[in-house]
Structure formats: C-alpha cells, structure tokens
Design an enzyme around this catalytic site. Structure first.
Site, PDB file in Angstrom:
ATOM      1  N   HIS A 214      -1.617  -9.843  -2.742  1.00  0.00           N
ATOM      2  CA  HIS A 214      -0.287  -9.838  -1.709  1.00  0.00           C
ATOM      3  C   HIS A 214       0.588 -11.074  -1.807  1.00  0.00           C
ATOM      4  O   HIS A 214       1.684 -11.169  -1.773  1.00  0.00           O
ATOM      5  CB  HIS A 214      -0.810  -9.676  -0.155  1.00  0.00           C
ATOM      6  CG  HIS A 214      -1.210  -8.254  -0.071  1.00  0.00           C
ATOM      7  ND1 HIS A 214      -0.356  -7.012  -0.053  1.00  0.00           N
ATOM      8  CD2 HIS A 214      -2.625  -7.604  -0.058  1.00  0.00           C
ATOM      9  CE1 HIS A 214      -1.193  -6.045   0.259  1.00  0.00           C
ATOM     10  NE2 HIS A 214      -2.438  -6.217   0.152  1.00  0.00           N
TER      11      HIS A 214
ATOM     12  N   GLU B 178      -9.950   0.690  -2.853  1.00  0.00           N
ATOM     13  CA  GLU B 178      -9.079   0.143  -1.534  1.00  0.00           C
ATOM     14  C   GLU B 178      -7.777   1.416  -1.883  1.00  0.00           C
ATOM     15  O   GLU B 178      -7.041   1.109  -2.481  1.00  0.00           O
ATOM     16  CB  GLU B 178      -8.326  -1.173  -1.668  1.00  0.00           C
ATOM     17  CG  GLU B 178      -9.324  -2.287  -0.817  1.00  0.00           C
ATOM     18  CD  GLU B 178      -8.382  -3.410  -0.697  1.00  0.00           C
ATOM     19  OE1 GLU B 178      -7.154  -3.492  -0.968  1.00  0.00           O
ATOM     20  OE2 GLU B 178      -9.172  -4.343  -0.228  1.00  0.00           O
TER      21      GLU B 178
ATOM     22  N   HIS C 220      -3.966   0.485  -1.267  1.00  0.00           N
ATOM     23  CA  HIS C 220      -3.542  -0.586  -1.705  1.00  0.00           C
ATOM     24  C   HIS C 220      -2.873  -0.365  -3.062  1.00  0.00           C
ATOM     25  O   HIS C 220      -3.119  -0.052  -4.137  1.00  0.00           O
ATOM     26  CB  HIS C 220      -4.577  -1.966  -2.018  1.00  0.00           C
ATOM     27  CG  HIS C 220      -4.077  -3.226  -2.766  1.00  0.00           C
ATOM     28  ND1 HIS C 220      -3.773  -4.363  -2.038  1.00  0.00           N
ATOM     29  CD2 HIS C 220      -3.537  -3.171  -3.810  1.00  0.00           C
ATOM     30  CE1 HIS C 220      -3.358  -5.317  -2.672  1.00  0.00           C
ATOM     31  NE2 HIS C 220      -3.151  -4.637  -4.036  1.00  0.00           N
TER      32      HIS C 220
HETATM   33 ZN   LIG Z   1      -3.847  -4.732   0.002  1.00  0.00          ZN
END
Ligand SMILES: [Zn+2]
Length: 340
Positions: free
Chosen positions: A195, A251, A254
């Site tokens: 990120h 995930e 994401h």
């Molecule tokens: Zn993430």
C-alpha cells in the site's frame, strides 16, 4: 537565476557523489556485470555507450553471456541507453514490495484523492483516501464495467495508499487486538506494505439501502472482478496457494496495478508478482525478448540487469524498476513491427 543554476549544479554534484558512494559498495559485482556486458556488446561489433551511474548487481548466471541478436530479430542499432539512477529502481508499475523488500518512501508516486477522481460506480470509505494517479483511470473502468455487467453498486474502496506511520499504527493495533500471529499473517510491517506504493487497493462491500458493509470475497457476482481485473491491468496480488512465495495469506480483496500486458501474462500463467519478475529475467536485453499480444496490442518485453537500461531509439517504452536488482522494459509495437 545564476544562483539557482549553481544550486542545481551543486545538487547534481551531491547526487552524483551519493551514487558513487553507493556504487563502491557493490563495485565487484558491478565489474563482473560490466565485463559480461562489454564482452557481449563487443562481440556484436559495436562500441558500448558511455557507462552512466549504474546500479550494480551480481549478474544472473547464464543470462549475460549469450547475445543472440541475429536470432531474435532485434538490432542493437535500434536501441539507446536510458539513464537511470538508483532511485528509479523503486519506481514503476512492476515494483515488488514484500516482506523483507521494503519500499523507499522517497520514491512516493504522484498521489490523488480517490474521492476526487472516482466515477459513480463505486464508493470510497473516506475522502481522505489516496492512490497513485495512474491507477485511477483503469480502476474506474474496471468498476464501471463491473457495475454495468452485474447491476451491483456495492464495491467500496477501503484502502489505498498508506504512509509508513499509518502502517505502523495498523500493525500495532492488529498485534494489540488480534495477537502477534494474526498481525504477522495479515498485516505487513511498516515499510513492507504494498500500500505504500499507491498501486494497491482493498475492496469491501457497502449496501447503500441498508447501510451495512461486508467483506469482498471475490465469489458469486464478484468473481467477475477477480476474473476480469487483468484487462484493466490489475491482479489479485495475494492468491490462495502462493502464501509460501508472497509471505501473505490469501487476500481476495487486495488488488494491485501492474499494467498491461503484465496483468494478462501473470493471470494466464498463474504467476504471482515474485514469480513473474523472476520469469522475466529469462528474457534479458542481450538475449531473446518476450513478444506478446494483449487486447489487440503487441508488446516486446525484456529485462535489464543492474542499471544498464535500453529503450528503442524511436517510439515509446515503459521502464519499471523491480525494487530489487533491475528493470523491466515494455515496448508497445505496431503490427508487423515485431518478428513472428
Ligand atoms: Zn491491501
């Protein structure tokens, strides 16, 4: 005016000093690479261009010593040397930021407020959420097409760019509330979160009529996003089955922008970013290049070890560092311009 020019000169001189100092550290590896590269280019009967401040790295065995220009169709004379500095290694759509591979905060991308750039096909959790400017156009198309396809207006962007300080807070909070084991599996250490690059977003769900929210699991109607994200340059960065390589649990929410044609190649071949960057090293500038078609556009792709980066003499090319030891060059080609 003169003052400014002198200052700029001093800055350049300082930057050069810093580069030189860094170079010394890895001079031995660099010399080996240089020797291999000079040998390769000489054997093509050309003088090597002047060496810029190169990123130095140990050459990958077997990749440097077999120039095969004649066989692969590219002409050395059609290329020029691109000057890159060590800071460029952390720039571009293909940078790898992962456990033990931190992001250099000085390389921060051009950030924009998602709220200001988004279309009306999705939500964003906060007006204070930022992302790299370059991902906004493809993100809008992806979620616009998803809404058109599914009739669902429920995707909520809940994470984009994060500062190192913010990641630190998240990590500490996860340790405090869910324990160290959970934090290690799901929350990157400060500096090691993708990120930080501004190239990643997390999706969740928001149901406007009830005010309820939910997790994005990529199932049911949302499988469309998982299956089609590549068309917009995005990949699901931490898929199930790749935990041992990425160091991060599955995930589904994401998504990471890597651009085209890379997202297509990664999806087709089932590569996570670590595997993909490794694989691209088998297409060094000095060897056979990778040619591929993606959504009607042809591309030529190759890897440049260290700081020796080549781009076409004419026309555009995208150069991305890998945040490790080299650069990937992506050249859009017109039909007929590339060998079969
Ligand atoms: Zn993430």
């Amino acid at each position: 005016m003169e003052e400014t020019q002198r200052d700029a000169k001093i800055d350049r001189a300082k930057a050069k000093k810093r580069r030189e100092a860094r170079l010394l550290l890895t001079a031995a590896a660099g010399l080996a690479l240089l020797a291999a590269a000079v040998y390769g280019l000489r054997s093509m009967g050309r003088e090597r261009p002047q060496q810029p401040a190169a990123l130095t790295t140990a050459p990958v065995a077997g990749e440097q010593d077999s120039p095969a220009a004649g066989e692969t169709g590219w002409q050395y004379s059609g290329w020029k040397y691109a000057v890159v500095g060590p800071e460029d290694l952390a720039k571009g759509a293909l940078i790898l930021v992962a456990p033990s591979i931190p992001y250099d905060a000085d390389s921060a991308p051009e950030l924009v407020r998602v709220f200001d750039y988004k279309n009306s096909s999705y939500f964003v959790r906060s007006t204070d959420l930022y992302a790299a400017e370059r991902i906004m156009e493809p993100l809008n198309r992806l979620l616009g097409d998803f809404e058109a396809e599914s009739g669902l207006h429920t995707v909520n962007i809940v994470a984009g760019w994060r500062s190192q300080e913010y990641q630190e807070k998240l990590y500490d909070k996860a340790v405090r509330e869910q324990g160290a084991e959970h934090a290690e599996r799901y929350v990157a250490l400060p500096g090691e979160s993708e990120h930080h690059t501004g190239l990643a977003v997390d999706f969740a769900l928001y149901f406007e009529d009830t005010g309820l929210s939910g997790d994005f699991d990529g199932e049911g109607a949302y499988a469309w996003i998982r299956e089609n994200a590549w068309r917009y340059g995005f990949v699901q960065r931490y898929p199930a089955g790749k935990e041992a390589i990425t160091g991060i649990s599955n995930e589904p929410w994401h998504f990471r922008y890597v651009g085209l044609p890379h997202a297509q190649l990664m999806t087709e071949k089932g590569f996570c970013l670590e595997e993909y960057l490794d694989w691209l090293k088998s297409y060094p500038f000095e060897g056979a290049h990778l040619f591929t078609e993606c959504l009607g556009q042809s591309y030529e792709i190759f890897y440049c070890a260290g700081g020796d980066v080549y781009v076409p003499l004419d026309g555009e090319a995208e150069v991305s560092g890998n945040n490790l030891d080299g650069f990937v060059v992506t050249v859009p080609r017109r039909e007929g311009e590339t060998p079969e």
